[in-house]
Design a protein around this motif. Structure first.
Motif, PDB file in Angstrom:
ATOM      1  N   LYS A  38      -1.382  -0.679   8.737  1.00  0.00           N
ATOM      2  CA  LYS A  38      -2.437  -1.015   9.689  1.00  0.00           C
ATOM      3  C   LYS A  38      -3.778  -0.512   9.161  1.00  0.00           C
ATOM      4  O   LYS A  38      -3.847   0.595   8.640  1.00  0.00           O
ATOM      5  N   TYR A  39      -4.813  -1.293   9.355  1.00  0.00           N
ATOM      6  CA  TYR A  39      -6.182  -0.855   9.070  1.00  0.00           C
ATOM      7  C   TYR A  39      -6.966  -0.918  10.370  1.00  0.00           C
ATOM      8  O   TYR A  39      -7.324  -1.998  10.836  1.00  0.00           O
ATOM      9  N   ILE A  40      -7.182   0.245  10.968  1.00  0.00           N
ATOM     10  CA  ILE A  40      -7.862   0.333  12.263  1.00  0.00           C
ATOM     11  C   ILE A  40      -9.139   1.138  12.042  1.00  0.00           C
ATOM     12  O   ILE A  40      -9.053   2.322  11.694  1.00  0.00           O
ATOM     13  N   GLU A  41     -10.286   0.519  12.222  1.00  0.00           N
ATOM     14  CA  GLU A  41     -11.518   1.234  11.891  1.00  0.00           C
ATOM     15  C   GLU A  41     -12.693   0.819  12.760  1.00  0.00           C
ATOM     16  O   GLU A  41     -12.795  -0.343  13.168  1.00  0.00           O
ATOM     17  N   ILE A  42     -13.588   1.781  12.972  1.00  0.00           N
ATOM     18  CA  ILE A  42     -14.921   1.490  13.513  1.00  0.00           C
ATOM     19  C   ILE A  42     -15.895   1.857  12.409  1.00  0.00           C
ATOM     20  O   ILE A  42     -15.843   2.979  11.891  1.00  0.00           O
ATOM     21  N   VAL A  43     -16.721   0.894  12.026  1.00  0.00           N
ATOM     22  CA  VAL A  43     -17.562   1.082  10.835  1.00  0.00           C
ATOM     23  C   VAL A  43     -19.009   0.707  11.167  1.00  0.00           C
ATOM     24  O   VAL A  43     -19.287   0.063  12.176  1.00  0.00           O
ATOM     25  N   ASP A  44     -19.919   1.100  10.276  1.00  0.00           N
ATOM     26  CA  ASP A  44     -21.325   0.719  10.467  1.00  0.00           C
ATOM     27  C   ASP A  44     -21.562  -0.717  10.004  1.00  0.00           C
ATOM     28  O   ASP A  44     -22.398  -1.420  10.547  1.00  0.00           O
ATOM     29  N   LYS A  45     -20.816  -1.134   8.972  1.00  0.00           N
ATOM     30  CA  LYS A  45     -21.041  -2.461   8.405  1.00  0.00           C
ATOM     31  C   LYS A  45     -19.688  -3.048   8.006  1.00  0.00           C
ATOM     32  O   LYS A  45     -18.871  -2.347   7.399  1.00  0.00           O
ATOM     33  N   VAL A  52      -1.844  -5.612   9.200  1.00  0.00           N
ATOM     34  CA  VAL A  52      -2.779  -5.987  10.264  1.00  0.00           C
ATOM     35  C   VAL A  52      -4.108  -5.246  10.076  1.00  0.00           C
ATOM     36  O   VAL A  52      -4.121  -4.101   9.623  1.00  0.00           O
ATOM     37  N   VAL A  53      -5.200  -5.938  10.391  1.00  0.00           N
ATOM     38  CA  VAL A  53      -6.541  -5.345  10.323  1.00  0.00           C
ATOM     39  C   VAL A  53      -7.212  -5.497  11.691  1.00  0.00           C
ATOM     40  O   VAL A  53      -7.194  -6.588  12.269  1.00  0.00           O
ATOM     41  N   VAL A  54      -7.760  -4.405  12.213  1.00  0.00           N
ATOM     42  CA  VAL A  54      -8.609  -4.464  13.405  1.00  0.00           C
ATOM     43  C   VAL A  54      -9.809  -3.570  13.094  1.00  0.00           C
ATOM     44  O   VAL A  54      -9.685  -2.347  13.016  1.00  0.00           O
ATOM     45  N   ARG A  55     -10.960  -4.194  12.881  1.00  0.00           N
ATOM     46  CA  ARG A  55     -12.133  -3.437  12.418  1.00  0.00           C
ATOM     47  C   ARG A  55     -13.347  -3.929  13.209  1.00  0.00           C
ATOM     48  O   ARG A  55     -13.577  -5.126  13.320  1.00  0.00           O
ATOM     49  N   HIS A  56     -14.093  -2.992  13.767  1.00  0.00           N
ATOM     50  CA  HIS A  56     -15.263  -3.359  14.566  1.00  0.00           C
ATOM     51  C   HIS A  56     -16.474  -2.582  14.072  1.00  0.00           C
ATOM     52  O   HIS A  56     -16.349  -1.422  13.706  1.00  0.00           O
ATOM     53  N   ALA A  57     -17.619  -3.240  14.100  1.00  0.00           N
ATOM     54  CA  ALA A  57     -18.853  -2.571  13.688  1.00  0.00           C
ATOM     55  C   ALA A  57     -19.597  -2.031  14.909  1.00  0.00           C
ATOM     56  O   ALA A  57     -19.442  -2.542  16.020  1.00  0.00           O
ATOM     57  N   MET A  75      -7.353   0.170  19.869  1.00  0.00           N
ATOM     58  CA  MET A  75      -7.196  -0.771  18.759  1.00  0.00           C
ATOM     59  C   MET A  75      -5.843  -0.565  18.086  1.00  0.00           C
ATOM     60  O   MET A  75      -5.171  -1.518  17.698  1.00  0.00           O
ATOM     61  N   ASP A  76      -5.441   0.689  17.954  1.00  0.00           N
ATOM     62  CA  ASP A  76      -4.157   1.008  17.340  1.00  0.00           C
ATOM     63  C   ASP A  76      -2.991   0.479  18.181  1.00  0.00           C
ATOM     64  O   ASP A  76      -2.026  -0.075  17.647  1.00  0.00           O
ATOM     65  N   PRO A  92     -21.523 -10.119  10.522  1.00  0.00           N
ATOM     66  CA  PRO A  92     -20.212  -9.941  11.141  1.00  0.00           C
ATOM     67  C   PRO A  92     -20.181  -8.675  11.984  1.00  0.00           C
ATOM     68  O   PRO A  92     -20.755  -7.655  11.586  1.00  0.00           O
ATOM     69  N   VAL A  93     -19.532  -8.746  13.157  1.00  0.00           N
ATOM     70  CA  VAL A  93     -19.446  -7.560  14.020  1.00  0.00           C
ATOM     71  C   VAL A  93     -18.007  -7.114  14.246  1.00  0.00           C
ATOM     72  O   VAL A  93     -17.752  -5.968  14.602  1.00  0.00           O
ATOM     73  N   VAL A  94     -17.074  -8.035  14.073  1.00  0.00           N
ATOM     74  CA  VAL A  94     -15.670  -7.683  14.253  1.00  0.00           C
ATOM     75  C   VAL A  94     -14.838  -8.533  13.306  1.00  0.00           C
ATOM     76  O   VAL A  94     -15.181  -9.696  13.038  1.00  0.00           O
ATOM     77  N   ILE A  95     -13.766  -7.929  12.792  1.00  0.00           N
ATOM     78  CA  ILE A  95     -12.827  -8.706  11.981  1.00  0.00           C
ATOM     79  C   ILE A  95     -11.414  -8.267  12.358  1.00  0.00           C
ATOM     80  O   ILE A  95     -11.129  -7.070  12.437  1.00  0.00           O
ATOM     81  N   VAL A  96     -10.567  -9.249  12.650  1.00  0.00           N
ATOM     82  CA  VAL A  96      -9.155  -8.958  12.890  1.00  0.00           C
ATOM     83  C   VAL A  96      -8.351  -9.886  11.984  1.00  0.00           C
ATOM     84  O   VAL A  96      -8.773 -11.009  11.708  1.00  0.00           O
ATOM     85  N   GLY A  97      -7.227  -9.398  11.519  1.00  0.00           N
ATOM     86  CA  GLY A  97      -6.422 -10.222  10.632  1.00  0.00           C
ATOM     87  C   GLY A  97      -4.967  -9.832  10.708  1.00  0.00           C
ATOM     88  O   GLY A  97      -4.622  -8.691  11.037  1.00  0.00           O
ATOM     89  N   ALA A  98      -4.111 -10.817  10.410  1.00  0.00           N
ATOM     90  CA  ALA A  98      -2.665 -10.601  10.458  1.00  0.00           C
ATOM     91  C   ALA A  98      -2.040 -11.291   9.263  1.00  0.00           C
ATOM     92  O   ALA A  98      -2.500 -12.345   8.823  1.00  0.00           O
ATOM     93  N   SER A  99      -0.976 -10.691   8.774  1.00  0.00           N
ATOM     94  CA  SER A  99      -0.314 -11.180   7.576  1.00  0.00           C
ATOM     95  C   SER A  99       1.187 -11.226   7.863  1.00  0.00           C
ATOM     96  O   SER A  99       1.771 -10.236   8.309  1.00  0.00           O
TER      97      SER A  99
END
Lengths: 137, 80
Positions: free
Chosen positions: A2-9, A75-80, A59-60, A89-96
């Motif tokens: 899992k990639y769960i993050e809150i980021v600046d960019k 899985v990716v859940v990442r929000h700026a 998010m987790d 971009p402000v949010v990216i979610v992805g599934a594999s």
């Protein structure tokens, strides 16, 4: 994984690297970006803030729910957060997953549930005012 | 009791942390805290929803508040 993050960019290019997996025949990604107009009013910027500890927890949980339901490999859940301008971009979610149906459905679930539950707030800034989105009915 | 504020809750109260005033009845549950908030700041009644988080989890109205809890007001979320 899992990639769960809150980021600046948000760097959209890392999502494929995050989601690539030998057993995944399908990778689906949704990117939310800043749009130029809301109800015919020109948007200057969006400002995002969060209750980070709780947002990461929610998010987790959402990611775990999607992994369980659709047997995702990654899985990716990442929000700026911070100030974002048109086209950023402000949010990216992805599934594999092994096949495409699962990752399409999971991706939709990730973004829809994030919007319902995760404590992140968006202020739309126009030239003459600013509004917290969805605050009032 | 200190309550963390975010988004429009920060604007309504005019601070980033809210201290329940000494003259108010000390709220012992999530429900009582909400009642104190809407009495002091009627603007909260106009929101689409009003949730409280206790220790960074959404909390039902009957949850008991303890001195060591981290409490936050969660106005309508709008991520994405």
């Amino acid at each position: 994984m899992k990639y769960i993050e809150i980021v600046d960019k948000i760097d959209t290019a890392t999502a494929y690297k995050n989601l690539s997996h030998p057993s995944s025949g399908g990778i689906c990604v949704f990117v939310g970006a800043v749009r130029d107009f809301t109800n015919n009013e020109s948007v200057v910027s969006l400002e995002f803030e969060t209750y980070k500890a709780m947002a990461l927890k929610e998010m987790d949980k959402i990611a775990d729910e999607a992994v369980d339901k659709w047997q995702l490999n990654k899985v990716v859940v990442r929000h700026a957060v911070g100030v974002k301008h048109v086209e950023e971009p402000v949010v990216i979610v992805g599934a594999s997953s092994a096949h495409r149906d699962a990752c399409f459905e999971a991706c939709r679930y990730l973004i829809d549930t994030l919007k319902e539950r995760v404590p992140i707030w968006k202020k739309e800034v126009f030239s003459n005012k600013s509004v917290w989105v969805s605050a009032h009915p | 009791m200190k309550v963390l504020l975010f988004g429009i809750a920060k604007d309504i109260i005019g601070a980033s942390v809210f201290e329940v005033p000494a003259q108010s009845k000390y709220p012992s549950t999530v429900k009582e805290l909400k009642d104190v908030l809407v009495v002091l700041f009627p603007e909260f009644n106009k929101l689409s929803s009003l949730a409280i988080a206790v220790n960074s989890e959404y909390a039902d109205e009957n949850i008991i508040l303890r001195a060591e809890d981290e409490i936050a007001i969660i106005p309508p979320v709008s991520g994405g």
